[in-house]
Structures are given as C-alpha cells and as structure tokens.
Motif scaffolding. Sequence first.
Motif, PDB file in Angstrom:
ATOM      1  N   ILE A 118      16.010 -56.518  -2.303  1.00 37.54           N
ATOM      2  CA  ILE A 118      15.743 -56.206  -0.929  1.00 37.54           C
ATOM      3  C   ILE A 118      17.306 -55.169  -0.258  1.00 37.54           C
ATOM      4  O   ILE A 118      17.980 -55.743  -0.694  1.00 37.54           O
ATOM      5  CB  ILE A 118      14.983 -57.391  -0.231  1.00 37.54           C
TER       6      ILE A 118
ATOM      7  N   TYR B 102      11.419 -52.315   7.382  1.00 43.52           N
ATOM      8  CA  TYR B 102      11.076 -53.768   8.034  1.00 43.52           C
ATOM      9  C   TYR B 102      12.220 -53.869   9.259  1.00 43.52           C
ATOM     10  O   TYR B 102      13.362 -54.132   9.013  1.00 43.52           O
ATOM     11  CB  TYR B 102      11.456 -55.126   7.919  1.00 43.52           C
TER      12      TYR B 102
ATOM     13  N   VAL C 184       8.313 -50.030   2.829  1.00 43.26           N
ATOM     14  CA  VAL C 184       8.679 -50.864   3.593  1.00 43.26           C
ATOM     15  C   VAL C 184       9.960 -50.660   4.656  1.00 43.26           C
ATOM     16  O   VAL C 184      11.079 -51.430   3.924  1.00 43.26           O
ATOM     17  CB  VAL C 184       7.928 -51.679   3.814  1.00 43.26           C
TER      18      VAL C 184
ATOM     19  N   ILE D  40      15.522 -53.643   5.263  1.00 41.30           N
ATOM     20  CA  ILE D  40      15.354 -54.230   6.065  1.00 41.30           C
ATOM     21  C   ILE D  40      16.881 -53.417   6.918  1.00 41.30           C
ATOM     22  O   ILE D  40      17.773 -53.609   6.784  1.00 41.30           O
ATOM     23  CB  ILE D  40      15.762 -55.357   6.241  1.00 41.30           C
TER      24      ILE D  40
ATOM     25  N   TYR E 110       4.953 -54.657  -2.636  1.00 44.55           N
ATOM     26  CA  TYR E 110       6.263 -53.974  -2.109  1.00 44.55           C
ATOM     27  C   TYR E 110       7.567 -53.675  -1.774  1.00 44.55           C
ATOM     28  O   TYR E 110       7.995 -54.716  -1.953  1.00 44.55           O
ATOM     29  CB  TYR E 110       5.278 -54.217  -0.200  1.00 44.55           C
TER      30      TYR E 110
ATOM     31  N   LEU F   1       8.661 -61.770   3.147  1.00 50.49           N
ATOM     32  CA  LEU F   1       8.791 -60.167   2.628  1.00 50.49           C
ATOM     33  C   LEU F   1       9.156 -60.871   0.951  1.00 50.49           C
ATOM     34  O   LEU F   1       8.843 -59.774  -0.022  1.00 50.49           O
ATOM     35  CB  LEU F   1      10.075 -59.650   3.396  1.00 50.49           C
TER      36      LEU F   1
ATOM     37  N   THR G 200       6.835 -58.580  -2.018  1.00 50.42           N
ATOM     38  CA  THR G 200       7.413 -57.759  -3.311  1.00 50.42           C
ATOM     39  C   THR G 200       6.748 -58.359  -3.829  1.00 50.42           C
ATOM     40  O   THR G 200       6.984 -57.980  -5.448  1.00 50.42           O
ATOM     41  CB  THR G 200       9.103 -58.608  -3.071  1.00 50.42           C
TER      42      THR G 200
ATOM     43  N   PHE H 189      11.303 -53.528   0.315  1.00 49.64           N
ATOM     44  CA  PHE H 189      11.316 -53.244   1.340  1.00 49.64           C
ATOM     45  C   PHE H 189      13.434 -52.653   1.897  1.00 49.64           C
ATOM     46  O   PHE H 189      14.044 -53.681   0.948  1.00 49.64           O
ATOM     47  CB  PHE H 189      12.079 -55.168   2.036  1.00 49.64           C
TER      48      PHE H 189
END
Length: 429
Positions: free
Chosen positions: A85, A29, A27, A60, A56, A48, A52, A58
């Motif tokens: 992330i 963001y 994903v 950003i 998922y 977020l 996770t 991420f």
Amino acid sequence: MVFINVSNMVRPMDELKSKMGNSNKEVLYLSYDGMTDPLGQSQVLPYLIGLTKQGYSFHIISFEKQNRFIQFKDHIQSICDEHNIVWCPNKYSQNSPIISTLWDVLKMRKLTKKLHKKVHFDIIHCRSYISALVGMFMKKKYHVKFIFDMRGFWADERVDGGLWDLKHPVFKFVYTFFKRKEVQYFKTADYTISLTKNGKDEIENWDIFKLNPPKIQIIPCCVDLNLFDPAKLEENNRKELKVKLGISDGDYVLGYVGSIGTWYMLSEMLDYFKVLKTKNSKAKFLFVTGEKEETIYTSVLEKGIKKEDIIVTSCLHKDVPLNISLFDKSIFFIRPTFSKKASSPTKQGEIMAMGIPLVCNSGVGDTDYVVEKYHAGSVVKTFNEAAYIESIDLPGELDLIKMKEGAKEFYGLEEGVKKYAHVYKEVYG
C-alpha cells in the motif's frame, strides 16, 4: 512533515503487475483522519489489507496530527510496505479551524490530481465529508468512480456536539454548505457506505430520495476477532493485571473502554454506578481510557462517589482485550441526538466478542437492536434511578454463545471486508 515527491509515492507499476497480474484495480483512499490515529489503525487499514487480497491496489492520502505521526509513522509505514500500500501522509493543519480545513482540502485536491495523472485510479474511496469534496470533484472532472463512506451525519454531529453554534453566521454558513453537499454526495456517489441501518433508513425517508434512493451498503465499525478473543488470554496475565489495578477476586467490575468526550455521558454512567453500588457493595468502576484521570475524578467527587471505588488506567490497543476481560459488565451511554442515528460505537463489537454483557442506551445507531437481537445485555431507555435499578435487577436475556455469534455476524472484520468487496465489485463493474 512535508509532501513527499509524487514520483516517489507512486507504486512502481511494472513491479506491481508482476506481483498481482495485469487485472490490477487501482484505488485511491482519501481520509482527513490520520492513519496514525486509533481509528485509522483499527477502522481503515484492516479493511484495505483485506481488500488487497481481492485484487485491489491502494494509495492512501491522509492528514496526520504531528505528535501521533512522529510516534507511529514507522509502524504505519511498515504495515503499508508489507501489504504493498502506498501511503501519502500530509500534515493536518491545526490553526484557524475553517481556514485550515479549506487549505487542507486544496492540498488534498492538488495531490489527488497529480497522482491520478500517473496512476489513473479506477475508484476514489472517500472517508467522511471533507474528503468527499475531492472525490465528487474527481468524479465530475475525470469520471472516476466515487464511493462516499459517510461515517455519520457529520455536519449534524458538529452542531449536536456543540462544536458549531448555528447562531454564529460563519458556522451557520458552513453547516448549510455541507448539508447541501451531503445531498449532492448521495446523488453523485456510485455507492454510499452507512455505519447503521438506522442511518440508511433516515436517508431513504428524505422526500428527495423516496422515489430514487441512493445505493447504500451498511457496514458497521468492525472488530478484529483474532485480537478480541478471550480464549487467547493467559489467566496469569489476568491475575497480574487485577493485582496491578487493585481489584480483588470478590469485586464486581463495571467497565468502560474508550475516550470520554463530546458524546459520552459520564455523569449518567456515574449515576448508574451509584445505583449499582447500593445493590453490590463490592462494585468498582474501571475506566480503560486515554483521558486524563482528573477529568474523571473531578466528576466522581462531584457525585459523592468514593475515589477508591474508581480505577482509571490506559493501555495500548493490543492490550484492550485483556483489560476488558476483567469486566463483569460493560457500560456506555451516548447522547441520543439526531446525528447519532448513523453512529456505530467501535467498542460494542469488541465487548461482545469478549463475551461481556453490556448496558447501553437506546437511540444510538443500531446499538439497542443489536443488544436485543443477540441477547447481549440490557438497554436503558430513560436516564433515571428506576431505569437503572430495572437494568441491574433484570439485566436482559443474556446468551454468551449468541452474543459471540452476533459479534462475528454483525461486527466481524471478515464480514466487513466481504461487504466492501461487494461494493467495489458493483462499482468497478
């Protein structure tokens, strides 16, 4: 602050698969707000982090104000590193408003395309209208799933707040442009997030959507109930803070928490306090805010309120619960404009979680509905002395247990993460 080389920003894929399995869902963001901003820390990262744990991963892309980036970048980076992330901060341009924004959008789109070629995102989650320009582009060009997290009627907020004067041809053009894009966002998005039921109902009542409404999930601004928990506060810390702020045991504290800017009705809140003071001579008004003291004290003096009855302080986010615990009642009045139908004050869930009764006004998102449903205080429908007296004398049906249940049920972070996970599952297929 400069762009980081894209190859250094992308998650090491082989390492990630070993950690999270082969079913990893990628994903992106997109946020034109910064992760170092207060809302980035309270209303983006916690969600977020929760997602996770649902499988998922991420990246950003955010746009950071320079002063806040310098101050908080290490803190945000450590959070992102801890939860795997990948954070790609960019400099927020602050020169000519419209030209700077256009330049930032171009930067966002360019970086998004570069990252997508390396990562192949399954979903692009766009916070508000600026980033949705890029999300919609990626949806049409690369068929990436697009989530429009609208956060409110943004273009109308700019007008209602006096930031865009529609008599000016440039602002009129920009407003018309985004109102057209708004409809396209709702039509193109695989899912839309609304902060309020009031906002969702408004969209579904538009003629263009009556027969084929967009998919909309309601997720209000949530609160971390582990932080905003009165049971975790030490009484000695409360006593020390009261002494520091000059609050005596017999004082009745009306409290306000948060910024005071375009939307918050400081003059009317001070009028309410004046009426309260006639009813209770021991009343004091405590502001927990990052605003400059003189901004508040200037209005206080204009109202003829004694300066010694007003206390202005500021604190870190982690200390907000301790400050709220000193309130006997909390207040916030917000301008009840059209755009505020889709507004969800972050402070409401925090106050309710702390078990503090509140007084607010009607016409703002789902605020009055929540107060009345969970017996959390009183709702002022008109801004006059008679309404204030009624609120003070008949403060609504208070129920501490129900209030805290409402904070969990309506504003709890875990509930918010569950709703986002449902949307992601629906979109991902």
